[in-house]
Design a protein around this motif. Structure first.
Motif, PDB file in Angstrom:
ATOM      1  N   ALA A 159      49.166  22.613  55.035  1.00  0.00           N
ATOM      2  CA  ALA A 159      48.026  22.363  54.167  1.00  0.00           C
ATOM      3  C   ALA A 159      48.499  22.043  52.755  1.00  0.00           C
ATOM      4  O   ALA A 159      49.570  22.482  52.329  1.00  0.00           O
ATOM      5  N   GLY A 160      47.683  21.291  52.040  1.00  0.00           N
ATOM      6  CA  GLY A 160      47.994  20.983  50.653  1.00  0.00           C
ATOM      7  C   GLY A 160      47.660  22.146  49.738  1.00  0.00           C
ATOM      8  O   GLY A 160      48.532  22.850  49.248  1.00  0.00           O
ATOM      9  N   LEU A 161      46.380  22.374  49.515  1.00  0.00           N
ATOM     10  CA  LEU A 161      45.890  23.475  48.697  1.00  0.00           C
ATOM     11  C   LEU A 161      45.191  24.453  49.627  1.00  0.00           C
ATOM     12  O   LEU A 161      44.206  24.101  50.275  1.00  0.00           O
ATOM     13  N   ALA A 162      45.687  25.685  49.702  1.00  0.00           N
ATOM     14  CA  ALA A 162      45.214  26.596  50.740  1.00  0.00           C
ATOM     15  C   ALA A 162      45.039  28.002  50.184  1.00  0.00           C
ATOM     16  O   ALA A 162      45.588  28.360  49.137  1.00  0.00           O
ATOM     17  N   GLY A 163      44.293  28.817  50.930  1.00  0.00           N
ATOM     18  CA  GLY A 163      44.133  30.220  50.564  1.00  0.00           C
ATOM     19  C   GLY A 163      43.195  30.929  51.515  1.00  0.00           C
ATOM     20  O   GLY A 163      42.211  30.353  51.983  1.00  0.00           O
ATOM     21  N   TYR A 164      43.514  32.189  51.820  1.00  0.00           N
ATOM     22  CA  TYR A 164      42.715  32.991  52.746  1.00  0.00           C
ATOM     23  C   TYR A 164      42.159  34.232  52.038  1.00  0.00           C
ATOM     24  O   TYR A 164      42.847  34.891  51.264  1.00  0.00           O
ATOM     25  N   ASN A 165      40.902  34.536  52.340  1.00  0.00           N
ATOM     26  CA  ASN A 165      40.227  35.789  51.988  1.00  0.00           C
ATOM     27  C   ASN A 165      40.374  36.170  50.525  1.00  0.00           C
ATOM     28  O   ASN A 165      40.666  37.313  50.177  1.00  0.00           O
ATOM     29  N   ASN A 166      40.159  35.168  49.676  1.00  0.00           N
ATOM     30  CA  ASN A 166      39.949  35.438  48.263  1.00  0.00           C
ATOM     31  C   ASN A 166      38.477  35.810  48.057  1.00  0.00           C
ATOM     32  O   ASN A 166      37.625  35.499  48.892  1.00  0.00           O
ATOM     33  N   ILE A 167      38.171  36.456  46.960  1.00  0.00           N
ATOM     34  CA  ILE A 167      36.761  36.775  46.707  1.00  0.00           C
ATOM     35  C   ILE A 167      36.020  35.520  46.257  1.00  0.00           C
ATOM     36  O   ILE A 167      34.973  35.176  46.799  1.00  0.00           O
ATOM     37  N   ILE A 168      36.573  34.800  45.291  1.00  0.00           N
ATOM     38  CA  ILE A 168      36.021  33.502  44.875  1.00  0.00           C
ATOM     39  C   ILE A 168      37.144  32.486  44.916  1.00  0.00           C
ATOM     40  O   ILE A 168      38.226  32.720  44.374  1.00  0.00           O
ATOM     41  N   ALA A 169      36.892  31.354  45.564  1.00  0.00           N
ATOM     42  CA  ALA A 169      37.901  30.301  45.684  1.00  0.00           C
ATOM     43  C   ALA A 169      37.247  28.959  45.373  1.00  0.00           C
ATOM     44  O   ALA A 169      36.216  28.619  45.962  1.00  0.00           O
ATOM     45  N   VAL A 170      37.859  28.196  44.468  1.00  0.00           N
ATOM     46  CA  VAL A 170      37.278  26.932  44.014  1.00  0.00           C
ATOM     47  C   VAL A 170      38.352  25.850  44.046  1.00  0.00           C
ATOM     48  O   VAL A 170      39.489  26.071  43.595  1.00  0.00           O
ATOM     49  N   ALA A 171      38.000  24.686  44.561  1.00  0.00           N
ATOM     50  CA  ALA A 171      38.864  23.505  44.490  1.00  0.00           C
ATOM     51  C   ALA A 171      38.003  22.338  44.024  1.00  0.00           C
ATOM     52  O   ALA A 171      37.037  21.969  44.706  1.00  0.00           O
ATOM     53  N   GLU A 172      38.340  21.770  42.889  1.00  0.00           N
ATOM     54  CA  GLU A 172      37.542  20.662  42.377  1.00  0.00           C
ATOM     55  C   GLU A 172      38.430  19.670  41.636  1.00  0.00           C
ATOM     56  O   GLU A 172      39.455  20.020  41.050  1.00  0.00           O
ATOM     57  N   ASN A 173      38.034  18.412  41.735  1.00  0.00           N
ATOM     58  CA  ASN A 173      38.694  17.317  41.012  1.00  0.00           C
ATOM     59  C   ASN A 173      40.140  17.087  41.435  1.00  0.00           C
ATOM     60  O   ASN A 173      40.958  16.607  40.653  1.00  0.00           O
ATOM     61  N   ASN A 174      40.455  17.418  42.690  1.00  0.00           N
ATOM     62  CA  ASN A 174      41.807  17.222  43.190  1.00  0.00           C
ATOM     63  C   ASN A 174      41.903  15.938  44.009  1.00  0.00           C
ATOM     64  O   ASN A 174      40.901  15.447  44.534  1.00  0.00           O
ATOM     65  N   ARG A 175      43.146  15.432  44.147  1.00  0.00           N
ATOM     66  CA  ARG A 175      43.409  14.240  44.940  1.00  0.00           C
ATOM     67  C   ARG A 175      44.569  14.543  45.878  1.00  0.00           C
ATOM     68  O   ARG A 175      45.675  14.847  45.427  1.00  0.00           O
TER      69      ARG A 175
END
Length: 362
Positions: A159-175
């Protein structure tokens, strides 16, 4: 004074500056003291470690090309910003390691971590697959304005940008370009918006709430709210899903809510398997999406071992070519609200289009 050198000053909003000069790497604190020179992580690990003793801080990685040879481990309980100067800040490597990783063995869910405005170039890595940035078990994580280039491969754990079981997770404006999984992000509140993802083997943009088969923050149960909106996904999901909310086939979650809204999904050069998939979600809204291109399985697919409780399918434009005899809307739900959708599935297989675009209710 906060002067680092005649050429490198730490702006007041940063605590450490990392920079490269004449083939060397440096990290200096706000007073100009050198805290690192020429480490395997291009002085990123030393900058993180320095700030960790104060509970965190802000790192500016100045423009230049950095060639790390090992990963940066981010400790638990840190408040951290790592920011570059846009595409002028480049991390270049092709071997197999996660560039930034936060996965504490005994998490406290107190870390807040932001990655912003830099480029990662793994082109030429060929069959060497790995997640690139991975943050698990944080209070808050954000990926903002990151460009990632890799080599296309059809494999898991890539995976490029990844994460499991965070309380708040945000991905924006990425390419994100050329990955198995572009964005793969899970949190009690997961938000993926305004991203551009192109040429992914398995999944373009996906997330869910808290997964039951990972560690859970105290007081939380599996599930949550996932919002995937205003993304562009081009040639995504060639062997799986372009956009999905995915708890896993064996994890139907009662308190799972999802919104897939205003996304543009295009099969330009390749067929998609599924354009939009909902896996293990109890309640979902799918609206305002535009899907065009060729699909081999289904433009909208809902999978649960029992019917989804509620699905609103509204104002979507679905114009796809049927690339196999199984192309249809695969939806099994207790309650379906379907209105304002424009569905056009063309085929060269002489199938009855109407029969292949119906919606099943329980």
């Amino acid at each position: 004074d906060r002067i680092v050198s005649r050429y490198y000053a730490t702006p007041r909003q940063y605590d450490v500056v990392v920079y490269t000069e004449s083939g060397h790497y440096y990290a200096k604190d706000e007073r100009g003291n050198t805290i690192c020179q020429n480490s395997p992580t291009a002085c990123l690990q030393e900058a993180v470690n320095y700030l960790a003793q104060f509970g965190g801080g802000r790192i500016l990685v100045k423009k230049g090309t950095y060639y790390p040879t090992s990963r940066v481990v981010i400790p638990d309980g840190i408040n951290l910003l790592i920011e570059g100067e846009g595409n002028s800040t480049v991390f270049r490597y092709t071997n197999q390691f996660i560039l930034f990783r936060h996965t504490p063995d005994t998490p406290t869910w107190t870390s807040t971590i932001i990655f912003r405005n830099f480029k990662i170039d793994r082109s030429g890595s060929e069959s060497v697959n790995t997640d690139v940035v991975l943050v698990n078990y944080a209070k808050f994580v954000m990926y903002d304005g990151i460009e990632l280039i890799d080599d296309w491969r059809d494999s898991h754990g890539d995976a490029g940008l990844a994460g499991y079981n965070n309380i708040i997770a945000v991905a924006e404006n990425n390419r994100i370009f050329n990955k198995s999984y572009g964005i793969w992000l899970f949190g009690h509140l997961s938000i993926m918006r305004n991203n551009y993802v192109e040429n992914t083997a398995k999944v373009g943009v996906a997330g869910s709430g808290l997964l039951p088969n990972f560690k859970l923050p105290p007081g939380y149960t599996p599930g949550g709210l996932t919002i995937i909106e205003n993304n562009v996904c081009v040639d995504c999901g060639r062997t799986d899903e372009a956009i999905s909310i995915d708890y896993g086939a064996g994890n139907p979650v009662i308190d799972a809510f999802g919104v897939v809204r205003n996304n543009l999904i295009i099969g330009r050069n390749y067929s998609m398997k599924y354009s939009i998939a909902l896996v293990g979600v109890a309640y979902a809204i799918v609206e305002g999406n535009k899907i065009q291109g060729s699909v081999t399985a289904s433009p909208v697919y809902v999978q649960w071992f029992k019917p989804i409780e509620y699905l609103a399918l509204r104002n979507n434009i679905i114009k796809v070519n049927q690339a196999s005899t199984t192309t249809k809307l695969l939806i099994l739900a207790n309650t379906v609200v379907a209105e304002g959708n424009e569905i056009n599935i063309s085929s060269n297989l002489n199938q009855n289009t109407e029969a292949w675009t119906e919606i099943w209710t329980n």
